[in-house]
Design a protein around this motif. Structure first.
Motif, PDB file in Angstrom:
ATOM      1  N   ASP A  39     -43.627 -11.661   6.350  1.00 37.32           N
ATOM      2  CA  ASP A  39     -44.761 -11.603   5.930  1.00 37.32           C
ATOM      3  C   ASP A  39     -45.579 -10.295   5.338  1.00 37.32           C
ATOM      4  O   ASP A  39     -45.906 -10.644   4.663  1.00 37.32           O
ATOM      5  CB  ASP A  39     -46.476 -12.269   7.079  1.00 37.32           C
ATOM      6  N   GLN A  40     -44.919  -9.141   5.149  1.00 35.04           N
ATOM      7  CA  GLN A  40     -45.700  -7.820   4.502  1.00 35.04           C
ATOM      8  C   GLN A  40     -44.837  -7.676   3.577  1.00 35.04           C
ATOM      9  O   GLN A  40     -44.292  -6.834   3.147  1.00 35.04           O
ATOM     10  CB  GLN A  40     -44.974  -7.122   5.869  1.00 35.04           C
ATOM     11  N   GLY A  41     -43.502  -8.619   2.980  1.00 43.56           N
ATOM     12  CA  GLY A  41     -43.222  -8.401   2.477  1.00 43.56           C
ATOM     13  C   GLY A  41     -41.568  -8.121   1.771  1.00 43.56           C
ATOM     14  O   GLY A  41     -40.939  -8.248   0.878  1.00 43.56           O
ATOM     15  N   ASP A  42     -41.114  -8.098   2.967  1.00 45.71           N
ATOM     16  CA  ASP A  42     -39.835  -7.534   3.539  1.00 45.71           C
ATOM     17  C   ASP A  42     -38.791  -8.408   2.800  1.00 45.71           C
ATOM     18  O   ASP A  42     -39.200  -9.630   3.565  1.00 45.71           O
ATOM     19  CB  ASP A  42     -39.213  -7.285   4.718  1.00 45.71           C
ATOM     20  N   LEU A  43     -37.293  -8.606   2.066  1.00 47.98           N
ATOM     21  CA  LEU A  43     -36.824  -9.782   1.961  1.00 47.98           C
ATOM     22  C   LEU A  43     -34.649  -9.126   2.449  1.00 47.98           C
ATOM     23  O   LEU A  43     -34.772  -8.073   2.267  1.00 47.98           O
ATOM     24  CB  LEU A  43     -36.496  -9.576   0.285  1.00 47.98           C
ATOM     25  N   LEU A  44     -34.577  -9.421   3.564  1.00 47.23           N
ATOM     26  CA  LEU A  44     -33.205  -9.641   4.197  1.00 47.23           C
ATOM     27  C   LEU A  44     -32.510  -9.593   3.979  1.00 47.23           C
ATOM     28  O   LEU A  44     -32.429 -11.344   4.067  1.00 47.23           O
ATOM     29  CB  LEU A  44     -33.679  -8.492   5.595  1.00 47.23           C
ATOM     30  N   ILE A  45     -31.088 -10.326   3.092  1.00 46.05           N
ATOM     31  CA  ILE A  45     -30.579 -10.977   3.180  1.00 46.05           C
ATOM     32  C   ILE A  45     -29.057 -10.213   4.074  1.00 46.05           C
ATOM     33  O   ILE A  45     -28.353  -9.383   3.616  1.00 46.05           O
ATOM     34  CB  ILE A  45     -29.693 -11.174   1.669  1.00 46.05           C
ATOM     35  N   LEU A  46     -29.008 -11.569   4.898  1.00 44.79           N
ATOM     36  CA  LEU A  46     -27.605 -11.829   5.499  1.00 44.79           C
ATOM     37  C   LEU A  46     -25.993 -12.305   4.692  1.00 44.79           C
ATOM     38  O   LEU A  46     -26.068 -13.002   4.642  1.00 44.79           O
ATOM     39  CB  LEU A  46     -28.010 -12.112   6.624  1.00 44.79           C
ATOM     40  N   ASP A  47     -25.261 -11.315   4.005  1.00 47.43           N
ATOM     41  CA  ASP A  47     -24.154 -12.009   3.551  1.00 47.43           C
ATOM     42  C   ASP A  47     -24.406 -12.520   2.186  1.00 47.43           C
ATOM     43  O   ASP A  47     -24.825 -12.398   2.445  1.00 47.43           O
ATOM     44  CB  ASP A  47     -23.606 -12.630   4.997  1.00 47.43           C
ATOM     45  N   ALA A  48     -22.884 -12.124   1.494  1.00 47.92           N
ATOM     46  CA  ALA A  48     -23.428 -12.854   0.325  1.00 47.92           C
ATOM     47  C   ALA A  48     -22.097 -13.588  -0.035  1.00 47.92           C
ATOM     48  O   ALA A  48     -21.437 -13.912  -1.232  1.00 47.92           O
ATOM     49  CB  ALA A  48     -23.333 -12.183  -0.035  1.00 47.92           C
ATOM     50  N   GLY A  49     -21.764 -14.704   0.636  1.00 50.65           N
ATOM     51  CA  GLY A  49     -21.106 -15.820   0.462  1.00 50.65           C
ATOM     52  C   GLY A  49     -21.439 -16.777  -0.619  1.00 50.65           C
ATOM     53  O   GLY A  49     -22.548 -16.104  -1.052  1.00 50.65           O
ATOM     54  N   THR A  50     -21.270 -17.503  -0.980  1.00 42.42           N
ATOM     55  CA  THR A  50     -21.445 -18.527  -2.252  1.00 42.42           C
ATOM     56  C   THR A  50     -22.478 -18.573  -1.417  1.00 42.42           C
ATOM     57  O   THR A  50     -23.203 -19.244  -3.547  1.00 42.42           O
ATOM     58  CB  THR A  50     -20.174 -19.965  -2.187  1.00 42.42           C
TER      59      THR A  50
END
Ligand code: ZN
Ligand code: ZN
Length: 297
Positions: A39-50
């Motif tokens: 809710d504070q605007g963080d964006l975390l992406i876990l792994d970059a598969g297709t």
């Protein structure tokens, strides 16, 4: 509705190789990728598969003028966890900024491995051509802060190595432990330590117990039965079966969910576009309203 907390969305849930085809539509055919927003605007992406390709397209719609600032956290660099990077369009916009974090392999730096994937023998467009600001950081077992998230990494048992992550925010905790093979039939001390009292454990359930016994030992993956053993021992709030084998059709996945459900009624199998909402003092909420075709459990 109180928006405090974090939302986790599954963009790819397969292990190994993407699985297009009618028999895979309900659980989805893209390889590993999740996004976590706070809710504070963080964006975390876990792994970059297709699966990251569709996430990228959505981010472009939301941010047509750039300004995306996110971290991509890699469990490891096997194909099914990195192959979406060349097709992640926000990386082609210099107004965006990404921090990419992952483990070095024995003799190759993390960044160099990603660069090899886009060397001309394998792909037409070099990683350096992707003009977003890119910061690379090699990770080992450590504790770190990413924005407002607190993260702890632990080494998992997988050929070539893999990192599992515990992510904490606003009193909630998620453990992402994919690509891990159990070494014993009992609970795994590494997983139990990492996942102790976590709200959510996302765990490698690539094989059924029968498949594992039929000659998959040493391939670096686990089973739903072992996932349940770990989740119980660690007192996890909810178990998510993840990293589905490329040959497990929707029908087979339904059977796996039914078998696992007999021992662990609250467990859920990851499917594409499933969202799990974590809010302080509340159990994780599973939302499948974005899934194209509903799943019964
Ligand atoms: Zn994998
Ligand atoms: Zn792997």
């Amino acid at each position: 509705m109180n928006d405090k907390g974090m939302d986790l969305r599954f963009w790819g849930v397969r292990g190994g190789i993407p699985t297009p085809g009618a028999e895979y539509t309900r659980y989805g055919g893209n390889t590993s990728c999740l996004s976590l927003t706070t809710d504070q605007g963080d964006l975390l992406i876990l792994d970059a598969g297709t699966g990251i390709r569709r996430l990228g397209n959505l981010l472009l719609l939301k941010h047509p003028d750039g300004g995306i600032d996110a971290t991509i956290l890699f469990s490891h660099l096997h194909w099914d966890h990195i192959q979406g990077i060349p097709f992640f369009k926000p990386l082609f916009d210099k107004r965006n900024r990404f921090t990419l974090m992952g483990q070095d392999s024995r003799d190759v730096a993390f960044k160099d491995s990603l660069q090899v994937q886009q060397s001309s023998n394998f792909f037409p467009v070099d990683l350096n051509y992707m003009s977003a600001e890119k910061l690379f950081r090699s990770l080992a077992e450590e504790e770190l802060k990413i924005g407002n998230l607190t993260i702890r990494s632990r080494r998992l048992n997988h050929p070539g190595g893999c990192l599992g992550y515990r992510i904490e925010y606003a009193g909630n905790s998620i453990v992402y432990a994919t690509d891990h093979e159990h070494v014993d039939t009992g609970a795994d001390p590494v997983i139990v330590d990492l996942a102790r009292d976590a709200d959510l454990l996302i765990f490698d359930c690539n094989y059924t117990p029968e498949e594992y016994e039929e000659g998959r030992q040493g391939w670096g993956h686990s089973t739903w039965a072992h996932a349940i053993t770990n989740a119980r021992e660690a007192n996890v709030g909810r178990l998510v079966l993840f990293h589905h084998d490329q040959d497990h059709s929707d029908e087979q996945m339904d059977r796996i969910v039914a078998d696992a459900g007999q021992q662990c009624p609250s467990c859920v199998a990851a499917c594409e576009d499933m969202v799990i909402r974590l809010r302080p003092e509340r159990p994780p909420m599973v939302d499948r309203s974005l899934c194209v075709v509903g799943i019964t459990r």
